[in-house]
Write a protein that holds these residues in place. Structure first.
Motif, mmCIF file in Angstrom:
data_model
loop_
_atom_site.group_PDB
_atom_site.id
_atom_site.type_symbol
_atom_site.label_atom_id
_atom_site.label_comp_id
_atom_site.label_asym_id
_atom_site.label_seq_id
_atom_site.Cartn_x
_atom_site.Cartn_y
_atom_site.Cartn_z
ATOM 1 N N LEU A 245 0.811 -1.105 0.165
ATOM 2 C CA LEU A 245 0.045 0.074 -0.052
ATOM 3 C C LEU A 245 0.737 1.139 0.026
ATOM 4 O O LEU A 245 0.383 2.385 -0.321
ATOM 5 C CB LEU A 245 -0.876 0.194 1.104
ATOM 6 C CG LEU A 245 -2.057 -1.050 1.427
ATOM 7 C CD1 LEU A 245 -2.552 -1.156 2.762
ATOM 8 C CD2 LEU A 245 -2.997 -1.088 0.143
ATOM 9 N N GLY A 246 2.118 1.208 0.366
ATOM 10 C CA GLY A 246 2.901 2.244 0.318
ATOM 11 C C GLY A 246 2.914 3.037 1.536
ATOM 12 O O GLY A 246 2.031 2.697 2.425
ATOM 13 N N LYS A 247 3.721 3.998 1.814
ATOM 14 C CA LYS A 247 3.435 4.759 3.134
ATOM 15 C C LYS A 247 2.224 5.667 3.142
ATOM 16 O O LYS A 247 1.764 6.003 2.274
ATOM 17 C CB LYS A 247 4.739 5.715 3.139
ATOM 18 C CG LYS A 247 6.187 5.103 3.588
ATOM 19 C CD LYS A 247 6.319 4.995 4.733
ATOM 20 C CE LYS A 247 7.679 4.246 5.362
ATOM 21 N NZ LYS A 247 7.734 3.650 6.748
ATOM 22 N N TYR A 248 1.859 5.564 4.678
ATOM 23 C CA TYR A 248 0.664 6.397 4.705
ATOM 24 C C TYR A 248 0.853 7.557 5.396
ATOM 25 O O TYR A 248 1.350 7.743 6.479
ATOM 26 C CB TYR A 248 -0.327 5.429 5.920
ATOM 27 C CG TYR A 248 -1.532 6.052 6.174
ATOM 28 C CD1 TYR A 248 -2.455 6.806 5.365
ATOM 29 C CD2 TYR A 248 -1.745 6.138 7.612
ATOM 30 C CE1 TYR A 248 -3.588 7.244 5.885
ATOM 31 C CE2 TYR A 248 -3.106 6.730 8.195
ATOM 32 C CZ TYR A 248 -3.970 7.240 7.299
ATOM 33 O OH TYR A 248 -5.204 7.992 7.893
ATOM 34 N N TYR A 249 0.450 8.724 4.985
ATOM 35 C CA TYR A 249 0.629 9.729 5.398
ATOM 36 C C TYR A 249 -0.404 10.968 5.992
ATOM 37 O O TYR A 249 -0.299 12.192 6.266
ATOM 38 C CB TYR A 249 1.187 10.822 3.809
ATOM 39 C CG TYR A 249 2.558 10.316 3.392
ATOM 40 C CD1 TYR A 249 3.671 10.571 4.124
ATOM 41 C CD2 TYR A 249 2.472 9.561 2.307
ATOM 42 C CE1 TYR A 249 5.024 9.987 3.537
ATOM 43 C CE2 TYR A 249 3.863 8.789 1.899
ATOM 44 C CZ TYR A 249 5.092 9.407 2.483
ATOM 45 O OH TYR A 249 6.029 8.767 2.038
ATOM 46 N N ARG A 250 -1.684 10.113 6.121
ATOM 47 C CA ARG A 250 -2.737 10.680 6.896
ATOM 48 C C ARG A 250 -3.283 12.123 6.277
ATOM 49 O O ARG A 250 -3.594 12.969 7.197
ATOM 50 C CB ARG A 250 -2.395 10.771 8.331
ATOM 51 C CG ARG A 250 -2.237 9.553 8.872
ATOM 52 C CD ARG A 250 -1.815 9.660 10.651
ATOM 53 N NE ARG A 250 -0.683 10.116 10.901
ATOM 54 C CZ ARG A 250 -0.087 10.248 12.168
ATOM 55 N NH1 ARG A 250 -1.175 10.115 13.202
ATOM 56 N NH2 ARG A 250 1.001 10.524 12.293
ATOM 57 N N VAL A 251 -3.361 12.131 4.945
ATOM 58 C CA VAL A 251 -4.019 13.248 4.515
ATOM 59 C C VAL A 251 -5.360 13.068 4.313
ATOM 60 O O VAL A 251 -5.985 11.694 4.223
ATOM 61 C CB VAL A 251 -3.456 13.579 3.148
ATOM 62 C CG1 VAL A 251 -1.790 14.083 2.958
ATOM 63 C CG2 VAL A 251 -3.420 12.432 2.013
ATOM 64 N N ASP A 252 -6.404 14.032 3.955
ATOM 65 C CA ASP A 252 -7.620 13.900 4.021
ATOM 66 C C ASP A 252 -8.202 12.924 2.943
ATOM 67 O O ASP A 252 -7.606 12.951 1.597
ATOM 68 C CB ASP A 252 -8.401 15.136 3.690
ATOM 69 C CG ASP A 252 -8.642 15.953 4.918
ATOM 70 O OD1 ASP A 252 -8.215 15.412 6.279
ATOM 71 O OD2 ASP A 252 -8.644 17.169 4.772
ATOM 72 N N GLY A 253 -8.914 11.720 3.295
ATOM 73 C CA GLY A 253 -9.412 10.627 2.246
ATOM 74 C C GLY A 253 -8.423 9.786 1.909
ATOM 75 O O GLY A 253 -9.030 8.647 1.418
ATOM 76 N N GLU A 254 -7.268 9.725 2.637
ATOM 77 C CA GLU A 254 -6.171 8.702 1.940
ATOM 78 C C GLU A 254 -6.736 7.659 2.853
ATOM 79 O O GLU A 254 -6.339 6.397 2.015
ATOM 80 C CB GLU A 254 -4.939 9.267 2.602
ATOM 81 C CG GLU A 254 -3.658 8.194 2.358
ATOM 82 C CD GLU A 254 -3.672 7.859 0.951
ATOM 83 O OE1 GLU A 254 -2.778 6.898 0.438
ATOM 84 O OE2 GLU A 254 -4.139 8.327 -0.054
ATOM 85 N N LEU A 255 -7.147 7.635 4.026
ATOM 86 C CA LEU A 255 -7.361 6.174 4.737
ATOM 87 C C LEU A 255 -8.351 5.621 3.982
ATOM 88 O O LEU A 255 -8.555 4.264 3.932
ATOM 89 C CB LEU A 255 -7.591 6.418 6.383
ATOM 90 C CG LEU A 255 -7.996 5.080 7.119
ATOM 91 C CD1 LEU A 255 -6.471 4.269 7.201
ATOM 92 C CD2 LEU A 255 -8.225 5.537 8.474
ATOM 93 N N LYS A 256 -9.408 6.115 3.710
ATOM 94 C CA LYS A 256 -10.731 5.505 3.214
ATOM 95 C C LYS A 256 -10.159 4.984 1.844
ATOM 96 O O LYS A 256 -10.779 3.680 1.256
ATOM 97 C CB LYS A 256 -11.653 6.700 2.953
ATOM 98 C CG LYS A 256 -12.939 5.876 2.370
ATOM 99 C CD LYS A 256 -14.190 7.076 2.251
ATOM 100 C CE LYS A 256 -15.374 6.489 1.568
ATOM 101 N NZ LYS A 256 -16.494 7.256 1.433
ATOM 102 N N ARG A 257 -9.309 5.482 1.137
ATOM 103 C CA ARG A 257 -8.838 5.104 -0.122
ATOM 104 C C ARG A 257 -8.181 3.711 -0.022
ATOM 105 O O ARG A 257 -8.412 2.860 -0.668
ATOM 106 C CB ARG A 257 -8.209 6.074 -0.961
ATOM 107 C CG ARG A 257 -7.474 5.611 -2.540
ATOM 108 C CD ARG A 257 -6.577 6.424 -2.841
ATOM 109 N NE ARG A 257 -5.214 6.292 -2.330
ATOM 110 C CZ ARG A 257 -4.525 5.519 -2.656
ATOM 111 N NH1 ARG A 257 -4.759 4.375 -3.268
ATOM 112 N NH2 ARG A 257 -3.350 5.194 -1.696
ATOM 113 N N ARG A 258 -7.304 3.688 0.860
ATOM 114 C CA ARG A 258 -6.670 2.657 1.064
ATOM 115 C C ARG A 258 -7.410 1.439 1.803
ATOM 116 O O ARG A 258 -7.178 0.221 1.333
ATOM 117 C CB ARG A 258 -5.530 2.972 2.238
ATOM 118 C CG ARG A 258 -4.391 3.952 1.741
ATOM 119 C CD ARG A 258 -3.633 4.604 2.611
ATOM 120 N NE ARG A 258 -2.587 3.423 3.612
ATOM 121 C CZ ARG A 258 -1.329 3.307 3.167
ATOM 122 N NH1 ARG A 258 -0.971 4.172 2.174
ATOM 123 N NH2 ARG A 258 -0.733 2.433 3.582
#
Length: 254
Positions: free
Chosen positions: A228-241
């Protein structure tokens, strides 16, 4: 060089009926320094056994586990205990905090045992960790006087007090409500981004979606892998992942 590597890792238990029960089957795993790996799979697939075996808490049956270039499966129990104490951290669903100690003393105990820093330095680091995890005001409390989420924060502080190279978590959010689980994962994400390697076994796709790499275990083997690559906690990113991970897990029949 990988911080952790397994080669032909196998683990079986005696059933008392002649034929050993195979739990891990020829697991090959390479973990880079600073990675965040989530291990998923159905109950009984070998997730927890994998964590316990690669950390040296449980003995392997065949193969090897190499930690920071050292084969750990052949070292003595005392050497292995010292290695875990000084270089590894552990967070469990059940926190295993000592009832006769308050929150602060539970956190600092392993550092006092390790004797790698002065007591003044240990106490200072404990204060910093408790402040970072939001439990400074609870330092003198007994473990029966705080919530499950607060206990897990204390367990994280305890796991980090010796500044481990790698942190293992076995369902660390499994006993928490969604709000507390989210807060704990934010703390763990910060820990990982500071350079600590993180390996977590979990059933929760929301937890796993924050990992850089997800391993799917089935019948004692790593059956599939999702990067999944690094998670940077930007808006909407967690939902996409989460959506990407859910689609992958669905194909695997999870």
């Amino acid at each position: 060089m990988f911080i952790l590597e397994t080669k032909g890792l196998k683990k079986s238990y005696s059933t008392g009926q002649g034929t050993p029960q195979s739990i891990l089957k020829d697991v090959q795993l390479q973990v880079s320094q600073g990675e965040f790996i989530a291990v998923m799979g159905p109950s009984g697939s070998g997730k927890s056994t994998l964590l316990y075996t690669i950390s040296g808490m449980d003995k392997l049956t065949e193969g090897s586990v190499i930690f920071k270039g050292q084969e750990i499966s052949g070292v003595s129990e005392n050497e292995l205990a010292g290695l875990r104490l000084k270089h590894m951290g552990f967070i469990f669903q059940q926190m295993h905090l000592l009832k006769n100690l308050n929150i602060r003393d539970n956190i600092i105990l392993s550092a006092y045992r390790a004797r790698t820093s002065s007591r003044r330095t240990i106490n200072k680091r404990a204060a910093e960790l408790m402040n970072k995890t939001g439990i400074s005001a609870l330092a003198e409390r007994d473990i029966t006087q705080v919530s499950g989420g607060q206990l897990q924060r204390a367990a994280i502080c305890r796991a980090l007090i010796n500044q481990p190279d790698i942190l293992f978590g076995d369902e660390p959010t499994g006993a928490l409500n969604s709000k507390a689980a989210s807060e704990i994962m934010d703390i763990l994400a910060d820990i990982n981004q500071s350079g600590t390697t993180l390996i977590i076994a979990t059933h929760d796709a929301k937890v796993a979606a924050q990992a850089e790499r997800v391993l799917y275990m089935l019948d004692g083997s790593i059956a599939a892998e999702q990067r999944l690559g690094k998670y940077y906690r930007v808006d909407g990113e967690l939902k996409r992942r989460e959506e990407k991970l859910a689609a992958w897990l669905l194909k695997l029949g999870f």
